[in-house]
Design a protein around this motif. Sequence first.
Motif, PDB file in Angstrom:
ATOM      1  N   VAL A 139       0.843  -1.195   0.000  1.00 39.80           N
ATOM      2  CA  VAL A 139       0.000   0.000   0.000  1.00 39.80           C
ATOM      3  C   VAL A 139       0.878   1.244   0.000  1.00 39.80           C
ATOM      4  CG1 VAL A 139      -1.898  -1.143   1.199  1.00 39.80           C
ATOM      5  CG2 VAL A 139      -0.137   0.057   2.525  1.00 39.80           C
ATOM      6  N   GLU A 140       0.235   2.395  -0.423  1.00 43.95           N
ATOM      7  CA  GLU A 140       0.905   3.693  -0.382  1.00 43.95           C
ATOM      8  C   GLU A 140       0.241   4.560   0.695  1.00 43.95           C
ATOM      9  OE1 GLU A 140       0.838   5.465  -4.195  1.00 43.95           O
ATOM     10  OE2 GLU A 140       2.197   3.996  -5.106  1.00 43.95           O
ATOM     11  N   ARG A 141       1.063   5.274   1.430  1.00 38.12           N
ATOM     12  CA  ARG A 141       0.550   6.151   2.488  1.00 38.12           C
ATOM     13  C   ARG A 141       1.259   7.509   2.435  1.00 38.12           C
ATOM     14  NH1 ARG A 141      -2.784   4.617   6.978  1.00 38.12           N
ATOM     15  NH2 ARG A 141      -4.005   2.869   6.188  1.00 38.12           N
ATOM     16  N   SER A 142       0.575   8.559   2.952  1.00 43.63           N
ATOM     17  CA  SER A 142       1.187   9.883   3.100  1.00 43.63           C
ATOM     18  C   SER A 142       1.275  10.206   4.589  1.00 43.63           C
ATOM     19  CB  SER A 142       0.369  10.965   2.385  1.00 43.63           C
ATOM     20  OG  SER A 142       0.386  10.762   0.999  1.00 43.63           O
ATOM     21  N   LEU A 143       2.482  10.464   5.046  1.00 41.52           N
ATOM     22  CA  LEU A 143       2.696  10.812   6.449  1.00 41.52           C
ATOM     23  C   LEU A 143       2.780  12.344   6.572  1.00 41.52           C
ATOM     24  CD1 LEU A 143       5.388   8.144   7.407  1.00 41.52           C
ATOM     25  CD2 LEU A 143       2.898   7.952   7.449  1.00 41.52           C
ATOM     26  N   ARG A 144       2.014  12.946   7.518  1.00 45.28           N
ATOM     27  CA  ARG A 144       2.007  14.400   7.707  1.00 45.28           C
ATOM     28  C   ARG A 144       2.719  14.734   9.016  1.00 45.28           C
ATOM     29  NH1 ARG A 144      -0.904  18.185   5.260  1.00 45.28           N
ATOM     30  NH2 ARG A 144      -2.255  16.600   4.333  1.00 45.28           N
ATOM     31  N   LEU A 145       3.812  15.513   8.919  1.00 40.94           N
ATOM     32  CA  LEU A 145       4.598  15.912  10.080  1.00 40.94           C
ATOM     33  C   LEU A 145       4.509  17.432  10.248  1.00 40.94           C
ATOM     34  CD1 LEU A 145       5.990  13.189   8.925  1.00 40.94           C
ATOM     35  CD2 LEU A 145       7.924  13.856  10.358  1.00 40.94           C
ATOM     36  N   VAL A 146       4.325  17.894  11.511  1.00 38.18           N
ATOM     37  CA  VAL A 146       4.321  19.321  11.847  1.00 38.18           C
ATOM     38  C   VAL A 146       5.669  19.642  12.479  1.00 38.18           C
ATOM     39  CG1 VAL A 146       3.190  21.160  13.123  1.00 38.18           C
ATOM     40  CG2 VAL A 146       1.837  19.259  12.230  1.00 38.18           C
ATOM     41  N   ILE A 147       6.499  20.386  11.739  1.00 39.72           N
ATOM     42  CA  ILE A 147       7.882  20.620  12.169  1.00 39.72           C
ATOM     43  C   ILE A 147       8.071  22.117  12.413  1.00 39.72           C
ATOM     44  CG2 ILE A 147      10.311  20.347  11.556  1.00 39.72           C
ATOM     45  CD1 ILE A 147       9.443  18.094   9.676  1.00 39.72           C
ATOM     46  N   GLU A 148       8.533  22.505  13.640  1.00 34.61           N
ATOM     47  CA  GLU A 148       8.785  23.898  13.962  1.00 34.61           C
ATOM     48  C   GLU A 148      10.065  24.364  13.303  1.00 34.61           C
ATOM     49  OE1 GLU A 148       6.690  24.209  18.366  1.00 34.61           O
ATOM     50  OE2 GLU A 148       8.880  24.092  18.206  1.00 34.61           O
ATOM     51  N   GLN A 149      10.127  25.706  13.121  1.00 34.03           N
ATOM     52  CA  GLN A 149      11.294  26.295  12.492  1.00 34.03           C
ATOM     53  C   GLN A 149      12.544  25.965  13.308  1.00 34.03           C
ATOM     54  OE1 GLN A 149      11.238  30.559  12.285  1.00 34.03           O
ATOM     55  NE2 GLN A 149      12.597  30.623  10.512  1.00 34.03           N
ATOM     56  N   GLY A 150      13.565  25.486  12.592  1.00 34.00           N
ATOM     57  CA  GLY A 150      14.824  25.132  13.253  1.00 34.00           C
ATOM     58  C   GLY A 150      14.832  23.727  13.830  1.00 34.00           C
ATOM     59  N   GLN A 151      13.751  23.003  13.709  1.00 33.89           N
ATOM     60  CA  GLN A 151      13.659  21.660  14.259  1.00 33.89           C
ATOM     61  C   GLN A 151      13.575  20.637  13.117  1.00 33.89           C
ATOM     62  OE1 GLN A 151      13.899  21.168  17.602  1.00 33.89           O
ATOM     63  NE2 GLN A 151      14.102  23.409  17.775  1.00 33.89           N
ATOM     64  N   THR A 152      13.709  19.357  13.480  1.00 37.85           N
ATOM     65  CA  THR A 152      13.562  18.265  12.504  1.00 37.85           C
ATOM     66  C   THR A 152      12.537  17.289  13.018  1.00 37.85           C
ATOM     67  OG1 THR A 152      15.335  16.978  13.518  1.00 37.85           O
ATOM     68  CG2 THR A 152      15.940  18.463  11.699  1.00 37.85           C
ATOM     69  N   GLY A 153      11.967  16.551  12.092  1.00 38.49           N
ATOM     70  CA  GLY A 153      11.033  15.497  12.446  1.00 38.49           C
ATOM     71  C   GLY A 153      11.534  14.163  11.910  1.00 38.49           C
ATOM     72  N   SER A 154      10.900  13.100  12.343  1.00 40.72           N
ATOM     73  CA  SER A 154      11.321  11.763  11.867  1.00 40.72           C
ATOM     74  C   SER A 154      10.131  10.811  11.925  1.00 40.72           C
ATOM     75  CB  SER A 154      12.480  11.239  12.717  1.00 40.72           C
ATOM     76  OG  SER A 154      12.089  11.107  14.077  1.00 40.72           O
ATOM     77  N   TYR A 155      10.310   9.670  11.197  1.00 37.59           N
ATOM     78  CA  TYR A 155       9.271   8.643  11.250  1.00 37.59           C
ATOM     79  C   TYR A 155       9.931   7.286  11.189  1.00 37.59           C
ATOM     80  CZ  TYR A 155       9.807   8.165   6.174  1.00 37.59           C
ATOM     81  OH  TYR A 155      10.311   7.953   4.917  1.00 37.59           O
ATOM     82  N   ARG A 156       9.203   6.236  11.638  1.00 36.96           N
ATOM     83  CA  ARG A 156       9.677   4.850  11.587  1.00 36.96           C
ATOM     84  C   ARG A 156       8.485   3.947  11.327  1.00 36.96           C
ATOM     85  NH1 ARG A 156      11.507   4.269  16.486  1.00 36.96           N
ATOM     86  NH2 ARG A 156       9.931   2.852  17.356  1.00 36.96           N
ATOM     87  N   ILE A 157       8.632   3.025  10.363  1.00 40.32           N
ATOM     88  CA  ILE A 157       7.543   2.102  10.017  1.00 40.32           C
ATOM     89  C   ILE A 157       8.023   0.680  10.290  1.00 40.32           C
ATOM     90  CG2 ILE A 157       6.004   1.287   8.185  1.00 40.32           C
ATOM     91  CD1 ILE A 157       6.349   3.990   6.839  1.00 40.32           C
ATOM     92  N   GLU A 158       7.217  -0.056  11.074  1.00 38.50           N
ATOM     93  CA  GLU A 158       7.542  -1.451  11.398  1.00 38.50           C
ATOM     94  C   GLU A 158       6.472  -2.359  10.809  1.00 38.50           C
ATOM     95  OE1 GLU A 158       9.568  -0.394  15.773  1.00 38.50           O
ATOM     96  OE2 GLU A 158       7.844  -1.771  15.601  1.00 38.50           O
ATOM     97  N   ARG A 159       6.956  -3.520  10.340  1.00 38.34           N
ATOM     98  CA  ARG A 159       6.037  -4.544   9.838  1.00 38.34           C
ATOM     99  C   ARG A 159       6.274  -5.789  10.665  1.00 38.34           C
ATOM    100  NH1 ARG A 159       7.338  -5.373   4.069  1.00 38.34           N
ATOM    101  NH2 ARG A 159       9.051  -6.589   4.941  1.00 38.34           N
TER     102      ARG A 159
END
Length: 662
Positions: A626-646
């Motif tokens: 399947v295809e998915r879209s992940l939406r992240l809210v990232i503040e200025q000067g910060q970073t975001g991340s994600y991890r997918i487990e099966r």
Amino acid sequence: MIGKRLNDRYKIIRTIGSGGMANVYLAHDMILNRDVAVKMLRLDYVGDGDMLKRFQREAQSATSLAHPNIVSMYDVGDEDDYYYLVMEYVEGMTLKEYIKEFSPVSLEDAVKIMSQLTSAISHAHHNGIIHRDIKPQNILIDRDGTVKITDFGIAMALSATAMTQTNSVMGTVHYLSPEQARGGTASKKSDIYSLGIVMYELITGRLPFEGESAISIALKHLQSELPHPSSYITDLPQSVENVILKSTAKDEFYRYRSADEMYDDLKTVLDISRENEPMFTVEPDLDATMAIPAIKNRLPLEEIQHTKPVEAQKTVVSPPVKDKEKKKRRKWPWITALVILFLLGTAGVMAAMGMFGPERIQVPDVVGEALEDAETIIEESGLTVGEITYESNDEVPEETVLRSSPKATRTLESGEPVNLVVSSGKESVEVDGYIGRNFDNTEQLIRDAGFENIVEEEEYNDAPAGTIIDQDPEEGDMVIPSETEFTVTISMGPQMSGVPDLTGLTEEELQAFEEESGLTVSVTREEYSDEIAAGGVISQNPEPGTELAVGGQVTVVVSRGAEPALVNNVVVPVVIEYAQPEEPAEGEDPPEVPGDPEPQTITIYIADRDRTMDEPSEEFTITETVERSLRLVIEQGQTGSYRIERNGEVILEDSISYEENQ
């Protein structure tokens, strides 16, 4: 009182006036954000039941009236021992001050002012209310020239006759109608008379009647003809003078029938066609009982025809015979006696019939008698009471006869008058105004006016320290100085209050500070702050430690909380593959019956402004890729991340910067 907040709504700012029973303050309505006038009953009258009724009556009278030329009543209330009325605040001056400043007032302005006054009084009369104390001091003019009548505190509601009919005569004597001056009940036409006197003063700049005492002025309203305004103002249109003469007629029958009629007359009073109209006059009452003067020059007794003695006819006597001469001489004494008796008898008859004139009566001594008793004594003696005049006397009680004219023991004819001079008691004087003067420089002036008992009261006020800001009795009151306590309220200057550090205080804490200090706190703006929580004070002006006069203002800047950082909503598309089952190892048999694909559990973890990796943000199962879209809210000067487990095994993970997708 300055700085006090009544019922958490009306904040007292300063004193703007005072009256016989109440003080008037400028206040600010904190709810409607407007200035109002608060009329507060004096504390020394709170225990007076009659005064409270009068104060409540003012509220009831005023709240029933809604007219552009009557001061509006907003609210009525009490708190602790404070009874107050909240009224419209009129910024301007009294009509009395206006006359002093602009006299003589132009006819156009005078008629414009009178039209507004008659319209307002007409409205009150239609609502069954008589003002009873119309005077320039109770009339206000705002900066736009609008006239407003105030102080319906002694107004008489016609429906409330049980109370008002027994009231004592009230009102200022200079504007008092004749029926009020004699102690009668005030009517609507009494207000019309007072309006006429106000118009007289507006146009001429003076009052029609002046006197040494209130009694003498009241008597002039009763007895003296009103001086014609045209004697002071040249080229005064007769139509204008007629309005004054008609409204101030002694007999209320000849006055305007209503304020409406007076208002209608004013509409055309300046028309050229009316400029030379006939003068208003009151027809004399020919049926009235009139006194016939006593006859002073009587005819001499000998000229009264009916009592004139008739001279006897002379008898002609023949020359006497010598022998009869002696006999004749004896008859003359008898004839003389008969004539004398005849004359005496005639005089007696004349006296009995009053032909010699009225009986002479000795004037009784009534000095020192009460006026009522003196009138009885004079009338019982056969004389009449003539003119009664009053004069002040510090030793003789009022209503006591000081002297008579003619004096006692003199004689008068029956029915002639005896004039009396009666004591009005100790002399009443008109109180001067001392408000605005320095007390130390004025105290001796007050004592020179005869006031021996001066009571000093002090209170904080915007006026310089030592200034008289209130007095009782008021300017213009008629009092007996030796019997009157003169109270002066002296300014202590503005009351000062220290400004503390307000940093961090909340709205509720600021309100408590206002109540305690008498200062006003005003929020100028709101700003973000990382140190001060939302709603707290960030900064203030003036700085802590400053001294301000009570009623002064402190401005503050309030925190909106920490400023939110800029964010980027990053959308990351991902492909989550379904893991195909492994092929059987060599030598193993494939499944005997192929079935549906076995579900695989997908767990997604996201770390951004709102989420962490500690908890999965999403979990579901798949049986195919399947295809998915992940939406992240990232503040200025910060970073975001994600991890997918099966099925617990990490298959995708990445870090996303703030600039991603920008």
